[in-house]
Design a protein around this motif. Sequence first.
Motif, PDB file in Angstrom:
ATOM      1  N   GLN A 176      66.573 114.850 100.466  1.00  0.00           N
ATOM      2  CA  GLN A 176      67.128 113.816  99.593  1.00  0.00           C
ATOM      3  C   GLN A 176      66.870 112.422 100.157  1.00  0.00           C
ATOM      4  OE1 GLN A 176      68.262 114.088  96.547  1.00  0.00           O
ATOM      5  NE2 GLN A 176      68.591 111.883  96.455  1.00  0.00           N
ATOM      6  N   MET A 177      67.006 112.286 101.476  1.00  0.00           N
ATOM      7  CA  MET A 177      66.780 110.983 102.110  1.00  0.00           C
ATOM      8  C   MET A 177      65.309 110.568 102.001  1.00  0.00           C
ATOM      9  SD  MET A 177      69.127 110.996 105.530  1.00  0.00           S
ATOM     10  CE  MET A 177      70.919 110.959 105.429  1.00  0.00           C
ATOM     11  N   ILE A 178      64.397 111.535 102.175  1.00  0.00           N
ATOM     12  CA  ILE A 178      62.966 111.235 102.037  1.00  0.00           C
ATOM     13  C   ILE A 178      62.684 110.728 100.631  1.00  0.00           C
ATOM     14  CG2 ILE A 178      60.661 112.268 101.899  1.00  0.00           C
ATOM     15  CD1 ILE A 178      61.515 114.155 104.155  1.00  0.00           C
ATOM     16  N   LYS A 179      63.243 111.411  99.641  1.00  0.00           N
ATOM     17  CA  LYS A 179      63.033 111.016  98.242  1.00  0.00           C
ATOM     18  C   LYS A 179      63.524 109.589  98.003  1.00  0.00           C
ATOM     19  CE  LYS A 179      63.776 112.594  93.497  1.00  0.00           C
ATOM     20  NZ  LYS A 179      64.051 111.241  93.000  1.00  0.00           N
ATOM     21  N   GLU A 180      64.701 109.264  98.554  1.00  0.00           N
ATOM     22  CA  GLU A 180      65.258 107.918  98.392  1.00  0.00           C
ATOM     23  C   GLU A 180      64.363 106.862  99.034  1.00  0.00           C
ATOM     24  OE1 GLU A 180      69.196 108.199  99.976  1.00  0.00           O
ATOM     25  OE2 GLU A 180      69.908 109.487  98.337  1.00  0.00           O
ATOM     26  N   GLU A 181      63.820 107.182 100.227  1.00  0.00           N
ATOM     27  CA  GLU A 181      62.928 106.234 100.907  1.00  0.00           C
ATOM     28  C   GLU A 181      61.644 106.026 100.105  1.00  0.00           C
ATOM     29  OE1 GLU A 181      63.580 104.425 103.956  1.00  0.00           O
ATOM     30  OE2 GLU A 181      65.491 105.127 103.168  1.00  0.00           O
ATOM     31  N   LEU A 182      61.064 107.118  99.601  1.00  0.00           N
ATOM     32  CA  LEU A 182      59.831 107.010  98.821  1.00  0.00           C
ATOM     33  C   LEU A 182      60.071 106.258  97.510  1.00  0.00           C
ATOM     34  CD1 LEU A 182      58.328 110.562  99.425  1.00  0.00           C
ATOM     35  CD2 LEU A 182      57.580 108.410 100.448  1.00  0.00           C
ATOM     36  N   ASP A 183      61.245 106.461  96.914  1.00  0.00           N
ATOM     37  CA  ASP A 183      61.600 105.709  95.695  1.00  0.00           C
ATOM     38  C   ASP A 183      61.699 104.215  96.008  1.00  0.00           C
ATOM     39  OD1 ASP A 183      61.642 107.932  94.085  1.00  0.00           O
ATOM     40  OD2 ASP A 183      63.811 108.219  94.176  1.00  0.00           O
ATOM     41  N   TYR A 184      62.273 103.902  97.179  1.00  0.00           N
ATOM     42  CA  TYR A 184      62.390 102.496  97.595  1.00  0.00           C
ATOM     43  C   TYR A 184      61.006 101.859  97.715  1.00  0.00           C
ATOM     44  CZ  TYR A 184      62.863  98.504 100.745  1.00  0.00           C
ATOM     45  OH  TYR A 184      62.754  97.255 101.310  1.00  0.00           O
ATOM     46  N   PHE A 185      60.083 102.560  98.380  1.00  0.00           N
ATOM     47  CA  PHE A 185      58.722 102.022  98.551  1.00  0.00           C
ATOM     48  C   PHE A 185      58.025 101.861  97.202  1.00  0.00           C
ATOM     49  CE2 PHE A 185      59.024 104.186 102.877  1.00  0.00           C
ATOM     50  CZ  PHE A 185      59.313 102.996 103.531  1.00  0.00           C
ATOM     51  N   LYS A 186      58.233 102.814  96.333  1.00  0.00           N
ATOM     52  CA  LYS A 186      57.606 102.747  95.012  1.00  0.00           C
ATOM     53  C   LYS A 186      58.118 101.538  94.231  1.00  0.00           C
ATOM     54  CE  LYS A 186      57.299 105.321  90.679  1.00  0.00           C
ATOM     55  NZ  LYS A 186      57.751 106.516  89.938  1.00  0.00           N
ATOM     56  N   GLU A 187      59.438 101.352  94.252  1.00  0.00           N
ATOM     57  CA  GLU A 187      60.042 100.231  93.522  1.00  0.00           C
ATOM     58  C   GLU A 187      59.576  98.888  94.064  1.00  0.00           C
ATOM     59  OE1 GLU A 187      64.209 100.909  93.841  1.00  0.00           O
ATOM     60  OE2 GLU A 187      64.146 102.749  92.625  1.00  0.00           O
ATOM     61  N   ASN A 188      59.290  98.851  95.370  1.00  0.00           N
ATOM     62  CA  ASN A 188      58.872  97.593  96.001  1.00  0.00           C
ATOM     63  C   ASN A 188      57.355  97.466  96.127  1.00  0.00           C
ATOM     64  OD1 ASN A 188      61.417  96.012  97.099  1.00  0.00           O
ATOM     65  ND2 ASN A 188      61.843  98.194  97.323  1.00  0.00           N
ATOM     66  N   LYS A 189      56.624  98.348  95.382  1.00  0.00           N
ATOM     67  CA  LYS A 189      55.156  98.306  95.330  1.00  0.00           C
ATOM     68  C   LYS A 189      54.516  98.390  96.712  1.00  0.00           C
ATOM     69  CE  LYS A 189      55.235  97.354  90.846  1.00  0.00           C
ATOM     70  NZ  LYS A 189      55.595  98.460  89.997  1.00  0.00           N
ATOM     71  N   ILE A 190      55.091  99.261  97.558  1.00  0.00           N
ATOM     72  CA  ILE A 190      54.539  99.513  98.894  1.00  0.00           C
ATOM     73  C   ILE A 190      53.865 100.880  98.841  1.00  0.00           C
ATOM     74  CG2 ILE A 190      55.079  99.913 101.336  1.00  0.00           C
ATOM     75  CD1 ILE A 190      57.614  98.038 100.714  1.00  0.00           C
ATOM     76  N   ARG A 191      52.592 100.940  99.149  1.00  0.00           N
ATOM     77  CA  ARG A 191      51.821 102.184  99.063  1.00  0.00           C
ATOM     78  C   ARG A 191      52.075 103.027 100.315  1.00  0.00           C
ATOM     79  NH1 ARG A 191      46.671 103.849  96.964  1.00  0.00           N
ATOM     80  NH2 ARG A 191      46.642 106.103  97.288  1.00  0.00           N
ATOM     81  N   VAL A 192      52.473 104.275 100.115  1.00  0.00           N
ATOM     82  CA  VAL A 192      52.686 105.180 101.238  1.00  0.00           C
ATOM     83  C   VAL A 192      51.586 106.231 101.235  1.00  0.00           C
ATOM     84  CG1 VAL A 192      54.254 106.825 102.339  1.00  0.00           C
ATOM     85  CG2 VAL A 192      55.183 104.833 101.151  1.00  0.00           C
ATOM     86  N   LYS A 193      50.859 106.330 102.354  1.00  0.00           N
ATOM     87  CA  LYS A 193      49.812 107.338 102.501  1.00  0.00           C
ATOM     88  C   LYS A 193      50.245 108.329 103.570  1.00  0.00           C
ATOM     89  CE  LYS A 193      45.888 104.538 100.978  1.00  0.00           C
ATOM     90  NZ  LYS A 193      44.459 104.228 101.228  1.00  0.00           N
TER      91      LYS A 193
END
Length: 201
Positions: A75-92
């Motif tokens: 759940q925490m990983i999902k929240e972090e990835l959602d945060y990056f997505k909302e802030n237009k930060i690309r996670v590879k």
Amino acid sequence: MIFGYVRVSSKEQNEERQIKALKDYCKELNYKNIYIDKESGKDFNRENYQLLKSLLRLGDVLIVKELDRLGRNKQMIKEELDYFKENKIRVKILNIPTTLIDLPEENEWIFEMINNILIEVLAAIAEEERNKIRTRQAEGILLAKQEGKYKGRPLAPLPEGFEKLYRQWKEEKITAIQFTKLLNLKSRTTLYKYIRRYENR
């Protein structure tokens, strides 16, 4: 800007393998932009991760070797990835190849859908593995206790003057509240823990 994140679970573990993987994938990644934590992935309250997160801006890229290096709680990983997505930060994430593909904006939704499924599955596996480790540890401790081999962590000494005050309390010369105050304890809960320990020696 391009950033990297590396995590190992303890100070004894070597982070070089992860750093090499990030550098091999992205030659432009500067060492000063790789942030390293040496602690558990049970949550995201890690000093260098939080520092990195505060530096990331719109359009930046964050590279991680494996999903569980980011964290272990689904759940925490999902929240972090959602945060990056909302802030237009690309996670590879190097062990999720679809996160590495660059596509025109109109087609990104396809890979985003695939990524979400993969991330959900891998996060669930990582969390399940963590639960298995905990179960194995608990079973090992129980077995060691049954065989009389488990010592556990050494207990902290009882507060100074405890035995004398304990006798006074048992003889009803002082109350539990007085007992607590005389030992400078924060609560009676702590006092009763000491009492149980003393009585079960």
